[in-house]
Design an enzyme around this catalytic site. Structure first.
Site, PDB file in Angstrom:
ATOM      1  N   GLU A  39       0.789  -1.238   0.000  1.00 56.37           N
ATOM      2  CA  GLU A  39       0.000   0.000   0.000  1.00 56.37           C
ATOM      3  C   GLU A  39       0.821   1.288   0.000  1.00 56.37           C
ATOM      4  O   GLU A  39       0.296   2.341  -0.351  1.00 56.37           O
ATOM      5  CB  GLU A  39      -0.974   0.015   1.188  1.00 56.37           C
ATOM      6  N   HIS A  68      -4.404   2.730   1.699  1.00 53.34           N
ATOM      7  CA  HIS A  68      -3.838   3.583   0.639  1.00 53.34           C
ATOM      8  C   HIS A  68      -3.934   2.960  -0.757  1.00 53.34           C
ATOM      9  O   HIS A  68      -3.390   3.514  -1.721  1.00 53.34           O
ATOM     10  CB  HIS A  68      -2.372   3.919   0.935  1.00 53.34           C
TER      11      HIS A  68
HETATM   12 FE   LIG Z   1       1.127   1.330   5.472  1.00 49.74          FE
HETATM   13 FE   LIG Z   2      -2.350   1.580   6.057  1.00 44.19          FE
END
Ligand SMILES: [Fe+2]
Ligand SMILES: [Fe+2]
Length: 263
Positions: A39, A68
């Site tokens: 991420e 993310h």
């Molecule tokens: Fe992270």
């Molecule tokens: Fe995260």
């Protein structure tokens, strides 16, 4: 089967650390499958296709993610491909692109079910219950020939992560936490045979605030002005959990937290 799970790879320093450390580590420890949380691979937030390719070349076989995952919109088309080697948390609504679980296969034919879920305590969004989401997935795989089941629980609160570990104890081979970027020292095999660590930490800049330039983050806390994020420089830390799974019982029989620092 031996698997290695690498914590959130943070920006170019994280990717460079994986490229420098993983090839020898994978060979020396006879690792069957390498999974990494992706991420933060793109400059600390999000992930793009070239990051995925770069890390595959270093030896990562499959990727999980977290909050993310959608920061770089170019990943959406790839997530829509059911064979793309990257999961988004399973407890997003069904219409969200991507998948939260997949069966992957090692070169010697061992099948591992990988599940990625996100926590709800101190986390953004309003996702479905991660506990019930894993239950649903496990029910779908009842009776399937699998040699192991791995869960990346992307969550902030240690309590939620510990609770999911115990909830799934004996039903999956491993529950490993991500997201905080700080490793915890509680790695162990739970009573029912599930390998567990509340958080495996990140792979990225060591001299930082969870990967980001420390001065900018300190400034944010002092002034309460909007946070500017830059990936920190300097030495890098590689953090991962090696888990050995008995192929017949699917229980964890060994685990070791690996932490290495390089310039
Ligand atoms: Fe992270
Ligand atoms: Fe995260």
């Amino acid at each position: 089967m031996k698997i290695l799970f690498i914590g959130d790879i943070y920006g170019r320093p994280g990717r460079n650390a994986v490229s420098a450390i993983l090839p020898d580590l994978k060979k020396d420890r006879s690792i069957d499958l390498v999974i990494a949380n992706a991420e933060n691979m793109r400059h600390g937030k999000g992930v793009n296709h070239s990051n995925v390719t770069e890390m595959q070349e270093a030896g990562v076989d499959f990727f999980t993610s977290g909050n993310h995952i959608f920061k770089d919109a170019t990943i959406l088309d790839h997530l829509a491909d059911p064979d793309y080697p990257l999961l988004r948390p399973a407890n997003y609504p069904d219409e969200v692109p991507g998948n939260g679980h997949r069966v992957i296969e090692s070169p010697n034919g061992k099948k591992l079910l990988v599940i990625n879920v996100m926590g709800r305590v101190f986390m953004p969004g309003d996702l479905d219950c991660p506990f019930r989401e894993v239950d649903k997935i496990l029910k779908d795989f009842e009776g399937e020939e699998l040699h192991g089941i791995f869960v990346d629980f992307h969550a902030e609160a240690s309590s939620e992560k510990c609770a999911l570990g115990h909830y799934l104890d004996g039903r999956v081979s491993a529950v490993v936490g991500t997201h905080s970027h700080i490793p915890t020292a509680d790695q162990r095999i739970l009573n029912g045979g599930t390998a567990f660590q509340s958080d495996v930490g990140m792979t990225g800049p060591l001299d930082s605030v969870i990967g980001a330039d420390k001065e900018l983050v300190i400034e944010h806390f002092l002034t309460q002005m909007p946070l500017k994020i830059e990936v920190a420089g300097g030495p890098k830390v590689f953090q991962a959990l090696e888990i050995e799974i008995d192929d017949d019982s699917r229980k964890a029989v060994g685990l070791e937290f690996i932490q290495k620092t390089i310039d």
